[in-house]
Design a protein around this motif. Structure first.
Motif, PDB file in Angstrom:
ATOM      1  N   PRO A  77      42.281   9.773   3.300  1.00  0.00           N
ATOM      2  CA  PRO A  77      42.233  10.000   1.854  1.00  0.00           C
ATOM      3  C   PRO A  77      42.025   8.718   1.056  1.00  0.00           C
ATOM      4  N   GLY A  78      42.608   7.625   1.521  1.00  0.00           N
ATOM      5  CA  GLY A  78      42.411   6.353   0.829  1.00  0.00           C
ATOM      6  C   GLY A  78      40.965   5.901   0.863  1.00  0.00           C
ATOM      7  N   LEU A  79      40.333   6.070   2.019  1.00  0.00           N
ATOM      8  CA  LEU A  79      38.916   5.708   2.122  1.00  0.00           C
ATOM      9  C   LEU A  79      38.054   6.583   1.220  1.00  0.00           C
ATOM     10  N   VAL A  80      38.363   7.873   1.171  1.00  0.00           N
ATOM     11  CA  VAL A  80      37.603   8.774   0.291  1.00  0.00           C
ATOM     12  C   VAL A  80      37.770   8.342  -1.158  1.00  0.00           C
ATOM     13  N   PHE A  81      38.999   8.038  -1.573  1.00  0.00           N
ATOM     14  CA  PHE A  81      39.250   7.592  -2.939  1.00  0.00           C
ATOM     15  C   PHE A  81      38.508   6.300  -3.261  1.00  0.00           C
ATOM     16  N   VAL A  82      38.637   5.324  -2.373  1.00  0.00           N
ATOM     17  CA  VAL A  82      38.025   4.020  -2.640  1.00  0.00           C
ATOM     18  C   VAL A  82      36.505   4.123  -2.689  1.00  0.00           C
ATOM     19  N   ILE A  83      35.917   4.836  -1.740  1.00  0.00           N
ATOM     20  CA  ILE A  83      34.455   4.954  -1.713  1.00  0.00           C
ATOM     21  C   ILE A  83      33.938   5.685  -2.946  1.00  0.00           C
ATOM     22  N   LEU A  84      34.567   6.806  -3.303  1.00  0.00           N
ATOM     23  CA  LEU A  84      34.090   7.554  -4.465  1.00  0.00           C
ATOM     24  C   LEU A  84      34.355   6.815  -5.776  1.00  0.00           C
ATOM     25  N   ASN A  85      35.473   6.083  -5.853  1.00  0.00           N
ATOM     26  CA  ASN A  85      35.723   5.297  -7.066  1.00  0.00           C
ATOM     27  C   ASN A  85      34.761   4.126  -7.189  1.00  0.00           C
ATOM     28  N   GLN A  86      34.256   3.614  -6.068  1.00  0.00           N
ATOM     29  CA  GLN A  86      33.256   2.551  -6.134  1.00  0.00           C
ATOM     30  C   GLN A  86      31.890   3.115  -6.516  1.00  0.00           C
ATOM     31  N   LEU A  87      31.567   4.309  -6.016  1.00  0.00           N
ATOM     32  CA  LEU A  87      30.271   4.910  -6.330  1.00  0.00           C
ATOM     33  C   LEU A  87      30.204   5.421  -7.766  1.00  0.00           C
ATOM     34  N   ILE A  88      31.286   6.040  -8.217  1.00  0.00           N
ATOM     35  CA  ILE A  88      31.340   6.579  -9.580  1.00  0.00           C
ATOM     36  C   ILE A  88      32.286   5.674 -10.362  1.00  0.00           C
TER      37      ILE A  88
END
Length: 127
Positions: free
Chosen positions: A38-49
């Motif tokens: 979940p942390g990776l999903v959060f970090v990746i999506l927060n970097q993309l958007i």
């Protein structure tokens, strides 16, 4: 500098959000492993958007509130995505419903914004 604070704030906000009723870690054998995906999903999506202000202390109030509202909606949708992934994989973080995801999204967003305010601000070239 903001990137590190965003990542730290995301993980800290996720840890705080798991204390909310209705948010639970699915894989109890390796509890820390439930935070990795979940942390990776959060970090990746927060970097993309990217919906964070560039300079939070000098940002006008209305655009800051608009960015915060958009960010809370973004984090709520990410919480729902993380919960869906946890139901499919059997490990991760489960969220009971939309209102719980909204509270968890607000927790993550507020944690990141507080870390932005408390840390040193970037120096512009004009200064």
């Amino acid at each position: 500098m903001y990137k590190r604070r965003r990542v730290l704030g995301t993980y800290l906000g996720m840890a705080l959000a798991t204390l909310l009723p209705g948010v639970s870690v699915v894989d109890y054998d390796a509890r820390w492993l439930g935070f990795v995906l979940p942390g990776l999903v959060f970090v990746i999506l927060n970097q993309l958007i990217h919906t964070y202000p560039s300079d939070i202390r000098n940002a006008p109030a209305i655009p800051l509130l608009v960015l915060a509202a958009i960010g809370i909606v973004q984090d709520t949708l990410i919480w729902l995505l993380v919960s869906w992934i946890a139901s499919k994989t059997g490990s991760g973080i489960h969220v009971d419903g939309f209102l719980t995801a909204l509270a968890a999204g607000a927790t993550v967003r507020v944690t990141v914004l507080v870390l932005f305010v408390l840390g040193p601000q970037p120096v512009t070239e004009d200064s």
